[in-house]
Enzyme design. Structure first.
Site, PDB file in Angstrom:
ATOM      1  N   GLU A  11      -5.199  -5.432  10.945  1.00  0.00           N
ATOM      2  CA  GLU A  11      -4.167  -4.389  10.899  1.00  0.00           C
ATOM      3  C   GLU A  11      -4.360  -3.559  12.263  1.00  0.00           C
ATOM      4  O   GLU A  11      -5.113  -2.766  12.256  1.00  0.00           O
ATOM      5  CB  GLU A  11      -3.967  -3.291   9.850  1.00  0.00           C
ATOM      6  CG  GLU A  11      -4.011  -3.763   8.330  1.00  0.00           C
ATOM      7  CD  GLU A  11      -3.026  -2.934   7.559  1.00  0.00           C
ATOM      8  OE1 GLU A  11      -2.181  -3.290   6.970  1.00  0.00           O
ATOM      9  OE2 GLU A  11      -3.975  -1.780   7.156  1.00  0.00           O
ATOM     10  N   GLY A  34       2.549   1.841  10.959  1.00  0.00           N
ATOM     11  CA  GLY A  34       3.495   3.192  10.725  1.00  0.00           C
ATOM     12  C   GLY A  34       4.185   3.379  11.979  1.00  0.00           C
ATOM     13  O   GLY A  34       4.808   4.697  12.127  1.00  0.00           O
ATOM     14  N   SER A  79       3.620  -2.545  10.284  1.00  0.00           N
ATOM     15  CA  SER A  79       5.247  -2.642  10.464  1.00  0.00           C
ATOM     16  C   SER A  79       5.794  -3.891  10.116  1.00  0.00           C
ATOM     17  O   SER A  79       6.558  -4.423  10.707  1.00  0.00           O
ATOM     18  CB  SER A  79       5.615  -2.354  11.903  1.00  0.00           C
ATOM     19  OG  SER A  79       5.186  -0.808  12.108  1.00  0.00           O
ATOM     20  N   GLU A  95      -6.702   4.473   8.103  1.00  0.00           N
ATOM     21  CA  GLU A  95      -6.339   6.060   7.929  1.00  0.00           C
ATOM     22  C   GLU A  95      -7.731   6.509   7.155  1.00  0.00           C
ATOM     23  O   GLU A  95      -7.919   7.568   7.629  1.00  0.00           O
ATOM     24  CB  GLU A  95      -5.171   6.065   6.786  1.00  0.00           C
ATOM     25  CG  GLU A  95      -3.958   5.984   7.759  1.00  0.00           C
ATOM     26  CD  GLU A  95      -2.986   5.367   6.878  1.00  0.00           C
ATOM     27  OE1 GLU A  95      -2.855   5.408   5.565  1.00  0.00           O
ATOM     28  OE2 GLU A  95      -1.721   4.857   7.361  1.00  0.00           O
ATOM     29  N   GLY A 138       2.896  -1.186   4.580  1.00  0.00           N
ATOM     30  CA  GLY A 138       2.901   0.207   4.116  1.00  0.00           C
ATOM     31  C   GLY A 138       4.305   0.592   3.829  1.00  0.00           C
ATOM     32  O   GLY A 138       4.876   0.486   2.731  1.00  0.00           O
ATOM     33  N   GLY A 139       5.042   1.306   4.788  1.00  0.00           N
ATOM     34  CA  GLY A 139       6.187   1.965   4.738  1.00  0.00           C
ATOM     35  C   GLY A 139       7.262   1.037   3.893  1.00  0.00           C
ATOM     36  O   GLY A 139       7.900   1.643   2.987  1.00  0.00           O
ATOM     37  N   HIS A 160      -9.589   1.123   5.077  1.00  0.00           N
ATOM     38  CA  HIS A 160      -8.184   1.053   5.725  1.00  0.00           C
ATOM     39  C   HIS A 160      -8.083   2.093   6.953  1.00  0.00           C
ATOM     40  O   HIS A 160      -9.128   2.975   6.974  1.00  0.00           O
ATOM     41  CB  HIS A 160      -7.132   2.142   4.769  1.00  0.00           C
ATOM     42  CG  HIS A 160      -5.525   1.922   5.348  1.00  0.00           C
ATOM     43  ND1 HIS A 160      -5.222   2.690   6.332  1.00  0.00           N
ATOM     44  CD2 HIS A 160      -4.666   0.848   5.010  1.00  0.00           C
ATOM     45  CE1 HIS A 160      -3.816   2.538   6.654  1.00  0.00           C
ATOM     46  NE2 HIS A 160      -3.455   1.509   5.876  1.00  0.00           N
ATOM     47  N   LYS A 182       0.258   4.349  -0.295  1.00  0.00           N
ATOM     48  CA  LYS A 182      -0.374   5.452   0.393  1.00  0.00           C
ATOM     49  C   LYS A 182      -0.279   6.615  -0.726  1.00  0.00           C
ATOM     50  O   LYS A 182      -0.441   6.676  -1.778  1.00  0.00           O
ATOM     51  CB  LYS A 182       0.024   5.659   1.615  1.00  0.00           C
ATOM     52  CG  LYS A 182      -0.015   4.448   2.637  1.00  0.00           C
ATOM     53  CD  LYS A 182       0.112   4.615   3.887  1.00  0.00           C
ATOM     54  CE  LYS A 182      -0.095   3.361   4.734  1.00  0.00           C
ATOM     55  NZ  LYS A 182       0.215   3.472   6.158  1.00  0.00           N
ATOM     56  N   ASN A 201       0.851  -1.172  -0.061  1.00  0.00           N
ATOM     57  CA  ASN A 201       0.007   0.084  -0.046  1.00  0.00           C
ATOM     58  C   ASN A 201       1.032   1.310  -0.150  1.00  0.00           C
ATOM     59  O   ASN A 201       1.334   1.730   1.090  1.00  0.00           O
ATOM     60  CB  ASN A 201      -0.655   0.053   1.225  1.00  0.00           C
ATOM     61  CG  ASN A 201      -1.591   1.248   1.243  1.00  0.00           C
ATOM     62  OD1 ASN A 201      -1.975   2.002   0.447  1.00  0.00           O
ATOM     63  ND2 ASN A 201      -2.426   1.487   2.639  1.00  0.00           N
TER      64      ASN A 201
HETATM   65  C1  PEP Z   1      -0.654   0.068   6.456  1.00  0.00           C
HETATM   66  O1  PEP Z   1      -0.816   1.268   6.416  1.00  0.00           O
HETATM   67  O2  PEP Z   1      -1.482  -0.963   5.763  1.00  0.00           O
HETATM   68  C2  PEP Z   1       0.567  -0.541   6.986  1.00  0.00           C
HETATM   69  C3  PEP Z   1       0.497  -1.602   7.253  1.00  0.00           C
HETATM   70  O3  PEP Z   1       1.461   0.447   7.230  1.00  0.00           O
HETATM   71  P1  PEP Z   1       3.044   0.158   7.879  1.00  0.00           P
HETATM   72  O4  PEP Z   1       3.394  -1.288   6.985  1.00  0.00           O
HETATM   73  O5  PEP Z   1       3.750   1.158   7.487  1.00  0.00           O
HETATM   74  O6  PEP Z   1       2.903  -0.364   9.238  1.00  0.00           O
END
Ligand code: PEP
Length: 254
Positions: free
Chosen positions: A170, A176, A216, A100, A237-238, A98, A14, A12
């Site tokens: 999640e 994040g 993460s 967010e 994500g990141g 999600h 973002k 993702n």
């Molecule tokens: C996400 O936003 O779906 C996510 C899992 O982010 P991160 O891997 O950065 O924690």
């Protein structure tokens, strides 16, 4: 790793990556991951890069996802994107609900269930996100929160649609933040989600639906998370913004 369900690992991105940056990233992933057959690999760029990324990955083992879409199919909804528009770019998956979007756009379970129905009507596979906040976990409300999100956001789906749906667990406190749920914590909630799917649908559906972990995920923790019996992939994500990190997550998971 030996599981009946095929792993699915999605990045993702973002609100990151210009078109040029997106192409760089996806070219690197194509190069590093071309031999991987054991995992469904999905990239979810911003809308503005879907067209170029789609063309770049058309003959590869990478699949395209979007990060959101409208629950409406067409019409006067300024700024919204319809499922049919995503299909034009050969998008196959769409992330819905999600955390967010639940937080900043105040998306409700009811809205997410409408979006899921719209996605299925267009043969897009929704990746529906659920997960508790830190205060929920500390108050021992994880299961109640996740159960409420599942019941609300899967409302109206039939068994065939559920089989084409992916759940992403999640925990919001792990997104994040660099804090990953331990593999035991993840497994516990994944097993709970599967038991709820059995109640909401049936045992066969529950056995087949893929449940991703997100929060993460990085190369160093991917293998242990994926080795849990009910963890069938990751929503990243990141670490999905970097060729090396995302490729290593995929290859370490096999
Ligand atoms: C996400 O936003 O779906 C996510 C899992 O982010 P991160 O891997 O950065 O924690």
């Amino acid at each position: 790793m030996d599981k009946d369900r095929k792993l699915i690992i999605a990045g993702n991105w973002k609100m990151n990556k210009t078109v040029a940056e997106a192409l760089d990233l996806v070219k690197g992933l194509k190069r590093d991951l071309s031999q991987v057959k054991e995992v469904d690999i999905v990239v979810c760029p911003p809308y503005t890069a879907l067209s170029d990324v789609s063309r770049e990955i058309i003959d590869s083992n990478l699949r395209l996802g979007a990060q959101n879409m409208s629950e409406q199919s067409v019409g006067a909804y300024t700024g919204e994107i319809a499922a049919e528009f995503l299909k034009e770019f050969l998008v196959r998956y769409v992330i819905l609900g999600h955390s967010e979007r639940r937080q900043y756009q105040e998306e409700s379970d009811a809205l997410i269930s409408q979006k899921a129905a719209t996605a299925h009507a267009a043969s897009l596979k929704p990746i529906i996100c659920v997960g508790e906040k830190l205060e929920d976990r500390e108050a021992d409300r994880t299961q109640a929160v996740v159960e409420g999100q599942l019941t609300g956001s899967l409302a109206g789906l039939n068994a065939d649609q559920m089989l084409e749906t992916i759940i992403a667990y999640e925990p919001v406190w792990a997104i994040g933040t660099g804090k990953t749920a331990s593999s035991d914590q993840a497994q516990e909630v994944h097993a709970f989600i599967r038991s709820k799917l059995e109640q909401l649908f049936d045992a066969s559906v529950a056995k087949q639906v893929r449940i991703q972990y997100g929060g993460s995920v990085k190369p160093a923790n991917a293998r242990e998370l994926m080795s849990q019996p009910d963890v069938d992939g990751a929503l990243v994500g990141g670490a999905s913004l970097d060729v090396r990190n995302f490729s290593d997550i995929v290859t370490n998971s096999i």
